[in-house]
Enzyme design. Structure first.
Site, PDB file in Angstrom:
ATOM      1  N   ARG A 138       7.967  -3.711   3.193  1.00  0.00           N
ATOM      2  CA  ARG A 138       6.691  -4.216   3.698  1.00  0.00           C
ATOM      3  C   ARG A 138       6.299  -5.447   2.889  1.00  0.00           C
ATOM      4  NH1 ARG A 138       2.326   0.191   1.238  1.00  0.00           N
ATOM      5  NH2 ARG A 138       3.014  -0.013  -0.909  1.00  0.00           N
ATOM      6  N   ASN A 182      -3.677  -5.693   3.205  1.00  0.00           N
ATOM      7  CA  ASN A 182      -3.653  -4.520   2.324  1.00  0.00           C
ATOM      8  C   ASN A 182      -3.118  -4.930   0.972  1.00  0.00           C
ATOM      9  OD1 ASN A 182      -4.029  -1.557   2.106  1.00  0.00           O
ATOM     10  ND2 ASN A 182      -1.879  -1.665   1.459  1.00  0.00           N
ATOM     11  N   GLU A 183      -3.846  -4.612  -0.062  1.00  0.00           N
ATOM     12  CA  GLU A 183      -3.402  -4.908  -1.431  1.00  0.00           C
ATOM     13  C   GLU A 183      -2.695  -6.259  -1.487  1.00  0.00           C
ATOM     14  OE1 GLU A 183      -1.171  -1.588  -2.985  1.00  0.00           O
ATOM     15  OE2 GLU A 183      -2.994  -0.491  -3.479  1.00  0.00           O
ATOM     16  N   GLU A 230      -8.394   3.630  -2.203  1.00  0.00           N
ATOM     17  CA  GLU A 230      -7.224   4.520  -2.288  1.00  0.00           C
ATOM     18  C   GLU A 230      -7.158   5.130  -3.674  1.00  0.00           C
ATOM     19  OE1 GLU A 230      -3.379   2.782  -1.638  1.00  0.00           O
ATOM     20  OE2 GLU A 230      -4.075   1.570   0.030  1.00  0.00           O
ATOM     21  N   TRP A 266       6.177   6.668  -6.336  1.00  0.00           N
ATOM     22  CA  TRP A 266       6.794   5.424  -6.792  1.00  0.00           C
ATOM     23  C   TRP A 266       6.931   5.335  -8.314  1.00  0.00           C
ATOM     24  CZ3 TRP A 266       2.778   3.554  -9.596  1.00  0.00           C
ATOM     25  CH2 TRP A 266       1.486   3.840  -9.146  1.00  0.00           C
ATOM     26  N   GLU A 285       7.171   7.051   1.994  1.00  0.00           N
ATOM     27  CA  GLU A 285       6.086   7.713   1.274  1.00  0.00           C
ATOM     28  C   GLU A 285       5.926   9.177   1.666  1.00  0.00           C
ATOM     29  OE1 GLU A 285       3.048   4.713   1.927  1.00  0.00           O
ATOM     30  OE2 GLU A 285       3.487   3.907  -0.062  1.00  0.00           O
ATOM     31  N   HIS A 321       4.626  11.383  -1.025  1.00  0.00           N
ATOM     32  CA  HIS A 321       3.334  11.006  -1.622  1.00  0.00           C
ATOM     33  C   HIS A 321       2.292  12.000  -1.133  1.00  0.00           C
ATOM     34  CE1 HIS A 321      -0.213   8.646  -2.626  1.00  0.00           C
ATOM     35  NE2 HIS A 321       0.536   7.695  -3.150  1.00  0.00           N
TER      36      HIS A 321
END
Ligand code: GAL
Length: 683
Positions: free
Chosen positions: A122, A160-161, A318, A326, A366, A369
């Site tokens: 991504r 995002n981020e 988040e 990770w 993920e 996660h």
């Protein structure tokens, strides 16, 4: 720090009762339709009232250049609205779809070795790519136009981020943009040559076209070029944020815009003090890394986030209910940690508590996660803790809107010094800027003294005690500000390697720490870094590691608070303190004492600054106090820092969360890792 005058919180229907928002990233596009109905049911039962949707949905929303598929998102928006859940709608630009990177491979970033970063994960886009920007802003516009009037839309979530994976891009697009940025900063090539010190190693530039990003080189690239590339890389992402935001504001001027910052350990690249004025409210993501200072680090980051938000409420976009996926080993949270972590963010001003993510993925990178709904379903300890937290947050409704209450001590935080300190070609490669700042924060916690973490560009002049850990880069205006602070009665403590260079990373000559020499009344002849296995002792009992200095006292008013008793610097001052007419003082710590070595020394600085105790003696160090304040009340968050039960006597206030042992004035009982919240009259 730029001022954010336009603070606007989530759009809520009139008459809605204020509450701390609760929710997650919600990725229904990963699941069959039938799961969505179940999601809504579980969300309502857990008290979820906000979700971030479509963060990684570009490929679904725009399956090809000319085709769009909004039907599924229309349905999700309607479903959320019907359930009374607000949507923080992402602009979906974080991860470009395969058709785009296939048609335009020139959007892909290039690393410093000249290797192109491929698609397949991504955020594989160049922040400076005009082609990427054209497509991304097209998507933003399409989403904004479609959902402009949708009642579920409570905020916009840009990308995002930003910069999580693609901040340093060395492509030709980046090179061109870097030249433009440099021309804006320096005006003339001569000014750049001076700033970069290009007389060294025959680096003199004859024109802008000769300049490149600091790509792989035979030895250390020019340090000021490296520093400027960091500044530039943060600035171009900010510019990208503004580009998306401006499209959103044009179409939906009444919907607040935010993006999720990454104020946390390991995220160094974005100067959020420069970004914070460009969002309507600050949002942050935070993930705990295991280790002895893990919780202190959470608190440190949340504390700093609140300052970026100018003490106003901010949005925890988040964090994790349990393990991430990770880290080398992804440790699951222990009982009590889910609630403690969330409430520690609330203590520092978060008025929204959200997770990555709602439902744990069955596929993809993920899938291991944690989430609010684990693989094993709702009949799990994690989900029960989520539901309990939803209730706790409801109980904290009175806290909503209150601000971070200032402490009397502050730790300065400066992204530019961070970048400069950890550059190559330095006396040691072991310098860690954030670790030093965190060690001081932990030392304050060990003493039970509240301390704020404040960007150097923000207001800190009103604090009684200001600690400047490795404040390496001190341009003239900052030097004057520090001098005025001390002359005005403030107490400053600087550490090793501070005040060494100006804004161009040029050494301030005449002895270190050039910018602070007069203020501190000392002169450092030489840095004497230590090998990893070396340590030196101080006559106050503490041990120094990593770094020492040859310090000479110049001003007779300077008191030597500690001397080295071993190593090459034995007998020389290690810690100094210069009282200044007017009641202020300037102290200096020339070695790394670490979280365990600092408290004894810090106690002395705290007492010189006249900072009193807020917590009863028996619990200082065991319990952290964090305070928020509203117009009529203040809120004391008491956080058990230990894995044992602790009783906190002598604290007045109505208990909003937690309990007292018996009656109204009895001790507040904190189970292991528990957080209690008390409402007290405004002081
Ligand atoms: C963040 C990211 C999320 C998710 C999360 C996992 O960096 O924004 O999409 O990947 O990490 O911890």
């Amino acid at each position: 720090m730029p001022q954010n005058e336009s603070w606007r919180w989530l759009r809520r229907p009139a008459g809605t009762t204020p509450r701390i928002a609760f929710g997650a990233d919600y990725n229904p596009d990963q699941w069959p339709r039938a799961v969505w109905d179940e999601d809504v049911k579980i969300m309502r039962a857990a008290g979820v009232d906000v979700v971030s949707v479509a963060i990684f949905s570009w490929a679904r929303l725009q399956p090809d250049e000319d085709s769009w598929d909004f039907a599924w998102l229309d349905e999700v928006m309607d479903l959320m609205h019907a359930a009374g859940i607000g949507v923080d709608l992402a602009t979906a630009t974080a991860s470009p779809p395969p058709w785009l990177s296939t048609r335009h491979p020139e959007i892909l970033p290039v690393n410093r070795l000249g290797q192109t970063i491929g698609p397949g994960a991504r955020q594989h886009w160049r922040p400076t790519s005009p082609i990427f920007r054209r497509y991304a802003l097209g998507l933003v516009r399409a989403l904004a136009e479609r959902y402009a009037g949708h009642p579920a839309l409570v905020a916009w979530h840009v990308s995002n981020e930003l910069g999580c994976h693609n901040v340093y891009d060395y492509s030709d697009d980046a090179a061109a943009a870097f030249r433009t940025w440099l021309a804006g900063r320096y005006g003339t090539i001569d000014a750049l040559n001076h700033a970069w010190g290009t007389a060294f190693w025959s680096q003199r530039y004859g024109g802008w076209a000769e300049i490149l990003p600091p790509r792989l080189a035979a030895s250390h690239p020019n340090p000021t070029q490296q520093l400027d590339f960091r500044r530039f890389s943060s600035d171009v992402l900010l510019d990208y944020l503004r580009a998306e935001r401006d499209v959103l504001r044009e179409i939906t001027p009444d919907v607040p815009v935010t993006t999720n910052f990454m104020v946390m350990d390991g995220q160094q690249a974005m100067d959020y003090a420069a970004w914070a004025g460009d969002v309507d409210f600050v949002a942050n993501d935070h993930y705990v890394r295991p280790g002895p200072q893990a919780v202190d680090e959470l608190s440190f980051s949340a504390n700093l986030t609140g300052k970026l938000a100018r003490r106003r409420p901010w949005f925890l976009m988040e964090h994790s209910t349990s393990a991430v996926n990770w880290q080398p080993v992804n440790v699951a949270k222990r009982p009590g940690e889910l609630a403690r972590d969330a409430l520690l963010h609330v203590a520092h001003g978060a008025d929204a508590v959200c997770y990555f993510q709602w439902r744990q993925s069955a596929a993809g990178a993920e899938k291991y996660h944690s989430a609010m709904v684990p693989h094993a379903g709702t009949d799990t300890a994690v989900h029960r803790a989520v539901v309990a937290l939803g209730q706790t947050l409801a109980d904290l409704a009175p806290v909503v809107g209150s601000e971070q209450a200032p402490a009397r001590a502050a730790i300065l935080f400066d992204w530019e010094s961070w970048w400069a300190v950890e550059a190559d070609s330095h006396p040691t490669s072991r310098l860690r800027y954030r670790r030093e700042a965190l060690d001081w924060y932990s030392a304050f916690l060990a003493l039970g003294v509240r301390a704020d973490v404040v960007p150097v560009s923000a207001g800190w002049d009103g604090y009684d005690l200001v600690v400047a850990p490795i404040l390496h880069m001190v341009p003239a205006p900052l030097r004057q500000r520090l001098e005025r602070y001390v002359e005005g009665g403030g107490h400053l403590v600087a550490t090793y390697f501070s005040g060494t260079v100006d804004e161009n990373d040029h050494v301030l000559l005449g002895g270190y720490p050039g910018a602070l020499r007069d203020l501190l009344g000392i002169r450092v002849q030489e840095f004497r870094p230590l090998l990893d296995e070396e340590a030196v002792t101080l006559d106050v009992g503490a041990a120094g590691t990593m770094w020492t200095e040859h310090v000479d006292v110049v001003d007779p008013a300077v008191e030597v608070w500690a001397r080295y008793t071993s190593g090459e610097t034995a007998g020389l001052p290690a810690v100094t303190h210069r009282p200044v007419p007017g009641g202020g003082s300037a102290g200096y710590v020339s070695t790394r004492l670490g979280a365990d070595g600092l408290p004894g020394l810090l106690r002395r600085f705290v007492s010189v600054a006249g900072i009193g105790d807020e917590l009863p003696a028996g619990v200082r160090g065991l319990v952290q106090l964090v305070v928020r304040r509203g117009p009529d009340a203040e809120f004391w968050f008491l956080v058990n820092r230990t894995a044992d039960r602790v009783e906190v006597p002598d604290v007045a206030g109505d208990v909003l969360v937690g309990r007292r042992s018996t009656g109204d004035v009895s001790p507040v009982v904190l189970e292991p890792r528990e957080v209690a919240v008390l409402r007290r009259p405004a002081s």
